[in-house]
Design a protein around this motif. Structure first.
Motif, PDB file in Angstrom:
ATOM      1  N   MET A 174      93.521   8.306  94.764  1.00 49.53           N
ATOM      2  CA  MET A 174      93.614   9.769  95.000  1.00 49.53           C
ATOM      3  C   MET A 174      92.990  10.509  93.821  1.00 49.53           C
ATOM      4  O   MET A 174      93.264  10.168  92.677  1.00 49.53           O
ATOM      5  CB  MET A 174      95.088  10.152  95.119  1.00 49.53           C
ATOM      6  N   ILE A 175      92.148  11.499  94.118  1.00 49.12           N
ATOM      7  CA  ILE A 175      91.480  12.186  93.002  1.00 49.12           C
ATOM      8  C   ILE A 175      92.139  13.539  92.742  1.00 49.12           C
ATOM      9  O   ILE A 175      92.883  14.061  93.574  1.00 49.12           O
ATOM     10  CB  ILE A 175      89.970  12.366  93.276  1.00 49.12           C
ATOM     11  N   SER A 176      91.824  14.087  91.578  1.00 45.24           N
ATOM     12  CA  SER A 176      92.431  15.371  91.203  1.00 45.24           C
ATOM     13  C   SER A 176      91.714  16.519  91.921  1.00 45.24           C
ATOM     14  O   SER A 176      90.595  16.368  92.432  1.00 45.24           O
ATOM     15  CB  SER A 176      92.313  15.575  89.693  1.00 45.24           C
ATOM     16  N   VAL A 177      92.365  17.652  91.904  1.00 45.56           N
ATOM     17  CA  VAL A 177      91.781  18.863  92.490  1.00 45.56           C
ATOM     18  C   VAL A 177      90.454  19.187  91.803  1.00 45.56           C
ATOM     19  O   VAL A 177      89.454  19.514  92.458  1.00 45.56           O
ATOM     20  CB  VAL A 177      92.774  20.042  92.333  1.00 45.56           C
ATOM     21  N   GLU A 178      90.419  19.057  90.479  1.00 45.91           N
ATOM     22  CA  GLU A 178      89.207  19.398  89.712  1.00 45.91           C
ATOM     23  C   GLU A 178      88.053  18.471  90.095  1.00 45.91           C
ATOM     24  O   GLU A 178      86.911  18.914  90.231  1.00 45.91           O
ATOM     25  CB  GLU A 178      89.470  19.294  88.204  1.00 45.91           C
ATOM     26  N   GLU A 179      88.377  17.183  90.268  1.00 43.98           N
ATOM     27  CA  GLU A 179      87.350  16.209  90.634  1.00 43.98           C
ATOM     28  C   GLU A 179      86.845  16.499  92.057  1.00 43.98           C
ATOM     29  O   GLU A 179      85.646  16.443  92.320  1.00 43.98           O
ATOM     30  CB  GLU A 179      87.965  14.793  90.528  1.00 43.98           C
ATOM     31  N   ALA A 180      87.780  16.794  92.947  1.00 40.54           N
ATOM     32  CA  ALA A 180      87.385  17.119  94.329  1.00 40.54           C
ATOM     33  C   ALA A 180      86.448  18.328  94.324  1.00 40.54           C
ATOM     34  O   ALA A 180      85.400  18.331  94.977  1.00 40.54           O
ATOM     35  CB  ALA A 180      88.632  17.416  95.170  1.00 40.54           C
ATOM     36  N   GLU A 181      86.812  19.322  93.550  1.00 38.71           N
ATOM     37  CA  GLU A 181      85.986  20.536  93.467  1.00 38.71           C
ATOM     38  C   GLU A 181      84.594  20.200  92.916  1.00 38.71           C
ATOM     39  O   GLU A 181      83.580  20.664  93.440  1.00 38.71           O
ATOM     40  CB  GLU A 181      86.689  21.547  92.562  1.00 38.71           C
ATOM     41  N   ARG A 182      84.567  19.379  91.861  1.00 33.06           N
ATOM     42  CA  ARG A 182      83.284  19.037  91.231  1.00 33.06           C
ATOM     43  C   ARG A 182      82.374  18.305  92.232  1.00 33.06           C
ATOM     44  O   ARG A 182      81.198  18.605  92.354  1.00 33.06           O
ATOM     45  CB  ARG A 182      83.549  18.157  90.003  1.00 33.06           C
ATOM     46  N   ILE A 183      82.965  17.374  92.982  1.00 34.33           N
ATOM     47  CA  ILE A 183      82.163  16.602  93.948  1.00 34.33           C
ATOM     48  C   ILE A 183      81.629  17.525  95.049  1.00 34.33           C
ATOM     49  O   ILE A 183      80.447  17.476  95.410  1.00 34.33           O
ATOM     50  CB  ILE A 183      83.022  15.467  94.564  1.00 34.33           C
ATOM     51  N   ILE A 184      82.501  18.369  95.549  1.00 36.21           N
ATOM     52  CA  ILE A 184      82.075  19.270  96.632  1.00 36.21           C
ATOM     53  C   ILE A 184      80.968  20.198  96.137  1.00 36.21           C
ATOM     54  O   ILE A 184      79.920  20.349  96.767  1.00 36.21           O
ATOM     55  CB  ILE A 184      83.279  20.086  97.161  1.00 36.21           C
ATOM     56  N   MET A 185      81.191  20.803  94.974  1.00 37.86           N
ATOM     57  CA  MET A 185      80.226  21.785  94.475  1.00 37.86           C
ATOM     58  C   MET A 185      78.884  21.159  94.114  1.00 37.86           C
ATOM     59  O   MET A 185      77.873  21.844  94.079  1.00 37.86           O
ATOM     60  CB  MET A 185      80.810  22.521  93.263  1.00 37.86           C
ATOM     61  N   SER A 186      78.889  19.838  93.835  1.00 37.25           N
ATOM     62  CA  SER A 186      77.609  19.214  93.465  1.00 37.25           C
ATOM     63  C   SER A 186      76.735  18.939  94.694  1.00 37.25           C
ATOM     64  O   SER A 186      75.571  18.573  94.567  1.00 37.25           O
ATOM     65  CB  SER A 186      77.857  17.918  92.682  1.00 37.25           C
ATOM     66  N   GLN A 187      77.284  19.109  95.877  1.00 38.60           N
ATOM     67  CA  GLN A 187      76.481  18.959  97.105  1.00 38.60           C
ATOM     68  C   GLN A 187      75.763  20.266  97.392  1.00 38.60           C
ATOM     69  O   GLN A 187      76.376  21.232  97.828  1.00 38.60           O
ATOM     70  CB  GLN A 187      77.378  18.580  98.295  1.00 38.60           C
ATOM     71  N   ARG A 188      74.478  20.318  97.121  1.00 38.22           N
ATOM     72  CA  ARG A 188      73.735  21.571  97.304  1.00 38.22           C
ATOM     73  C   ARG A 188      72.981  21.544  98.640  1.00 38.22           C
ATOM     74  O   ARG A 188      72.422  20.521  99.020  1.00 38.22           O
ATOM     75  CB  ARG A 188      72.723  21.788  96.166  1.00 38.22           C
ATOM     76  N   LYS A 189      72.981  22.665  99.328  1.00 37.24           N
ATOM     77  CA  LYS A 189      72.227  22.770 100.584  1.00 37.24           C
ATOM     78  C   LYS A 189      71.521  24.120 100.590  1.00 37.24           C
ATOM     79  O   LYS A 189      72.061  25.111 100.083  1.00 37.24           O
ATOM     80  CB  LYS A 189      73.179  22.747 101.788  1.00 37.24           C
ATOM     81  N   ASP A 190      70.307  24.112 101.154  1.00 32.97           N
ATOM     82  CA  ASP A 190      69.614  25.380 101.324  1.00 32.97           C
ATOM     83  C   ASP A 190      69.387  25.566 102.820  1.00 32.97           C
ATOM     84  O   ASP A 190      68.716  24.748 103.455  1.00 32.97           O
ATOM     85  CB  ASP A 190      68.275  25.351 100.569  1.00 32.97           C
ATOM     86  N   PHE A 191      69.969  26.598 103.372  1.00 30.24           N
ATOM     87  CA  PHE A 191      69.865  26.793 104.817  1.00 30.24           C
ATOM     88  C   PHE A 191      68.672  27.667 105.192  1.00 30.24           C
ATOM     89  O   PHE A 191      68.497  28.021 106.350  1.00 30.24           O
ATOM     90  CB  PHE A 191      71.175  27.384 105.361  1.00 30.24           C
ATOM     91  N   GLY A 192      67.851  28.037 104.213  1.00 29.19           N
ATOM     92  CA  GLY A 192      66.639  28.804 104.492  1.00 29.19           C
ATOM     93  C   GLY A 192      66.917  30.272 104.742  1.00 29.19           C
ATOM     94  O   GLY A 192      68.026  30.773 104.512  1.00 29.19           O
ATOM     95  N   ASN A 193      65.875  30.941 105.227  1.00 27.78           N
ATOM     96  CA  ASN A 193      65.970  32.386 105.477  1.00 27.78           C
ATOM     97  C   ASN A 193      65.639  32.674 106.930  1.00 27.78           C
ATOM     98  O   ASN A 193      65.031  31.857 107.608  1.00 27.78           O
ATOM     99  CB  ASN A 193      64.965  33.141 104.598  1.00 27.78           C
ATOM    100  N   GLU A 194      66.022  33.841 107.373  1.00 29.81           N
ATOM    101  CA  GLU A 194      65.630  34.272 108.724  1.00 29.81           C
ATOM    102  C   GLU A 194      65.508  35.784 108.752  1.00 29.81           C
ATOM    103  O   GLU A 194      66.073  36.480 107.902  1.00 29.81           O
ATOM    104  CB  GLU A 194      66.654  33.802 109.770  1.00 29.81           C
ATOM    105  N   LYS A 195      64.738  36.259 109.749  1.00 25.44           N
ATOM    106  CA  LYS A 195      64.594  37.703 109.913  1.00 25.44           C
ATOM    107  C   LYS A 195      65.682  38.189 110.848  1.00 25.44           C
ATOM    108  O   LYS A 195      65.924  37.586 111.883  1.00 25.44           O
ATOM    109  CB  LYS A 195      63.228  38.024 110.546  1.00 25.44           C
ATOM    110  N   LEU A 196      66.329  39.292 110.483  1.00 22.90           N
ATOM    111  CA  LEU A 196      67.317  39.879 111.382  1.00 22.90           C
ATOM    112  C   LEU A 196      67.003  41.347 111.585  1.00 22.90           C
ATOM    113  O   LEU A 196      66.555  42.027 110.653  1.00 22.90           O
ATOM    114  CB  LEU A 196      68.723  39.781 110.768  1.00 22.90           C
ATOM    115  N   GLU A 197      67.256  41.814 112.792  1.00 24.75           N
ATOM    116  CA  GLU A 197      67.125  43.255 113.016  1.00 24.75           C
ATOM    117  C   GLU A 197      68.130  43.969 112.129  1.00 24.75           C
ATOM    118  O   GLU A 197      69.229  43.456 111.883  1.00 24.75           O
ATOM    119  CB  GLU A 197      67.464  43.580 114.472  1.00 24.75           C
ATOM    120  N   LEU A 198      67.745  45.157 111.690  1.00 27.09           N
ATOM    121  CA  LEU A 198      68.596  45.904 110.767  1.00 27.09           C
ATOM    122  C   LEU A 198      70.033  46.020 111.285  1.00 27.09           C
ATOM    123  O   LEU A 198      70.993  45.840 110.549  1.00 27.09           O
ATOM    124  CB  LEU A 198      67.993  47.301 110.551  1.00 27.09           C
ATOM    125  N   GLU A 199      70.141  46.273 112.585  1.00 28.19           N
ATOM    126  CA  GLU A 199      71.470  46.462 113.193  1.00 28.19           C
ATOM    127  C   GLU A 199      72.359  45.229 113.058  1.00 28.19           C
ATOM    128  O   GLU A 199      73.575  45.323 113.115  1.00 28.19           O
ATOM    129  CB  GLU A 199      71.313  46.777 114.691  1.00 28.19           C
TER     130      GLU A 199
END
Ligand code: AMP
Ligand code: MG
Length: 402
Positions: free
Chosen positions: A1-26
Motif C-alpha cells: 500500500m502506498i502513501s497519499v503523497e506517493e499516489a499523488e506523485r505517480i498520478i501527477m507524473s502522467q502527462r497528457k495533452d488533449f490538444g486544442n479545438e475551435k469553439l463558437e463563442l457561445e
C-alpha cells in the motif's frame, strides 16, 4: 500500500495533452483559451463621445464664447458631421463619433438649451472633456487576452468586442464513467428492497461538468467477461476511464483483474487513506488513463477532489484551486495507520483565520454529510490525536463561504 503523497506523485507524473479545438463563442464559456486574442482595430475604434450634450471647438471657449448655434444633431452610429465656425455646435449623443472640427463635449446638465442656441452655464470647461480618444485603451493588433485564461464573462465580452466569433480553446478529454455493481439500478427505475439507485456516475459527471467537461456514463454488472469487454471497448474510444466500485476484496470485485487482462498497466492499487483505500490507478500503452475508484460515494467524492480533478487541472491548462490550510476546530482521535480525510465545515473565526470543524457522519457510506460540509481536511498518517488549533491542509469541494 502506498502513501497519499506517493499516489499523488505517480498520478501527477502522467502527462497528457488533449490538444486544442475551435469553439463558437457561445459555447466557449468556462473553457481555457488556447490563443492570444488580439484587437482587430483600435479601442476605442474612433474618438468617442461619452456624454449627451454639445460638441464644440475648445478655441471658442478660450475666446470667451458662451453661446453656441446648434446647427445639427448627431446620434450614435451616424457618420461625423462638422462645424465650420467657432460659435457653432452640434448636439451630440453618447457613443457618437466626435464631429469634425470639434474636440470638446459639454454636457446637457451644464447648458441651457433653446430652439437654436446652447448657452453655457458657470461650469468650467476643460479641453477634450467627455471624449474617449481613439486607440487610448488598445491599438489595433494589441493582445487583449492572453492564452491560458479561463473564458469568463469578461473574456466573452472582449472576444465579442474584437469580433472573435470562434475561439481556440484547450480540448477537453473524452471521458467515460463506468459504474459497477449488481445492487445498483438506474435512477429512473424503482429499486427493490435489496437494491439501491446508482448515484456515483451522476456525482462524477456533475463534478466534471463544473469543469466544462462532458462525460458519458455506462453501468455494468459484476461479471468478469462483461467488465473485460466493456473496458476493452472503452480503451479504444476514450482518453480517460473512471470506474466506480468492484476494486475491493469481494468475490465479485472483478475490476482489477479485468484491467490486467485488458493490458492496463497498474501503477498502484490501495492507498494509505480513509476513505478511498482500495483506489486503483493505471495507464494503457495506447494512452488511456484509468482511475478505478472505490464504490462508496464518499470515497468517490474524495478521490475525485484529491486526485482526479487536480490531475485534470494540470493537464487541461486550468489553474488548480489554491493550496489552503485551516485550524482544526476540535480534537480528533483516529487510530488506523491511514491518512484521514475528515469532512469539515470551514468557517472564519474573529481573527480572520480559517477553522475547520469536522462532521464525521457515519463513515464513507454516509453521503448526506457532504451536503453540510465544504471541504476535506487531510490529517497526516501517524498520529492518534489531532489537536484542536493545529493547522492542516484542506481540500475544498464547494465555495467556502456561501
Ligand atoms: P464496492 O466498491 O463495489 O464494493 O462498493 C462499495 C459500496 O458502495 C457498496 O455499498 C455499494 O453498494 C456502493 N456503491 C457502489 N457503486 C455505487 C454507485 N454507483 N452508486 C451508489 N453507491 C454505490
Ligand atoms: Mg460493488
Amino acid at each position: 500500500m502506498i502513501s497519499v503523497e506517493e499516489a499523488e506523485r505517480i498520478i501527477m507524473s502522467q502527462r497528457k495533452d488533449f490538444g486544442n479545438e475551435k469553439l463558437e463563442l457561445e459555447k466557449a464559456l468556462g473553457h481555457i483559451l488556447a490563443e492570444d486574442l488580439k484587437t482587430d482595430r483600435d479601442l476605442p475604434a474612433y474618438n468617442k463621445v461619452t456624454m449627451d450634450g454639445i460638441a464644440v471647438n475648445y478655441k471658442a471657449i478660450e475666446n470667451g464664447i458662451n453661446k453656441f448655434k446648434i446647427i445639427a444633431t448627431q446620434a450614435a452610429g451616424e457618420p461625423p458631421l462638422e462645424i465650420n465656425k467657432e460659435d457653432e455646435c452640434i448636439e451630440i449623443m453618447t457613443g457618437a463619433v466626435l464631429p469634425n472640427n470639434t474636440d470638446t463635449i459639454i454636457r446637457y446638465e451644464d447648458l441651457e438649451i433653446t430652439d437654436t442656441l446652447a448657452i453655457l452655464g458657470s461650469k468650467v470647461v476643460k479641453k477634450g472633456q467627455n471624449v474617449h480618444l481613439k486607440g487610448t485603451d488598445k491599438k489595433e493588433n494589441d493582445i487583449v487576452v492572453t492564452a491560458g485564461r479561463v473564458i469568463d464573462a469578461a473574456v466573452i465580452g472582449i472576444a465579442a468586442t474584437v469580433g472573435a466569433t470562434t475561439l481556440l480553446v484547450k480540448k477537453q478529454p473524452e471521458i467515460i464513467i463506468i459504474s459497477t455493481g449488481n445492487e445498483l439500478v438506474e435512477i429512473t427505475e424503482t429499486p427493490s428492497p435489496y437494491q439501491i439507485r446508482s448515484s456515483n456516475s451522476h456525482t462524477i459527471k456533475a463534478l466534471l461538468k463544473l469543469q466544462t467537461i462532458n462525460a458519458t456514463c455506462l453501468h455494468i454488472d459484476d461479471d468478469l467477461d462483461t467488465t473485460i469487454k466493456t473496458i476493452k471497448d472503452c480503451l479504444d474510444k476514450y482518453d480517460i476511464i473512471l470506474l466506480s466500485g468492484g476494486i475491493s476484496m469481494g468475490k465479485f470485485d472483478f475490476v482489477p483483474q479485468a484491467l490486467e487482462v485488458c493490458g492496463v498497466h497498474k501503477f498502484f492499487h490501495k492507498v494509505q487513506q480513509r476513505p478511498g483505500k482500495p483506489f486503483w490507478f493505471g495507464k494503457h500503452n495506447d494512452g488511456a488513463v484509468v482511475f478505478a475508484l472505490p464504490g462508496n460515494p464518499v470515497s468517490v467524492f474524495l478521490c475525485m477532489i484529491r486526485y482526479v480533478l487536480p490531475w485534470l487541472y494540470n493537464n487541461t491548462g486550468r489553474q488548480a484551486l489554491p493550496n489552503l490550510h485551516a485550524l482544526l476546530g476540535v480534537d480528533v482521535h483516529f487510530k488506523p495507520s491511514l491518512q484521514y480525510f475528515v469532512q469539515v465545515k470551514v468557517n472564519v473565526n474573529n481573527k480572520g483565520q480559517l477553522v475547520a470543524t469536522p462532521l464525521e457522519g457515519n463513515g464513507s457510506g454516509d453521503f448526506s454529510n457532504i451536503l453540510d460540509t465544504n471541504a476535506f481536511m487531510e490529517l497526516p498518517v501517524g498520529k492518534e490525536t489531532y489537536t484542536r488549533g493545529d493547522v492542516y491542509r484542506i481540500w475544498q469541494f464547494k465555495p467556502l463561504f456561501v
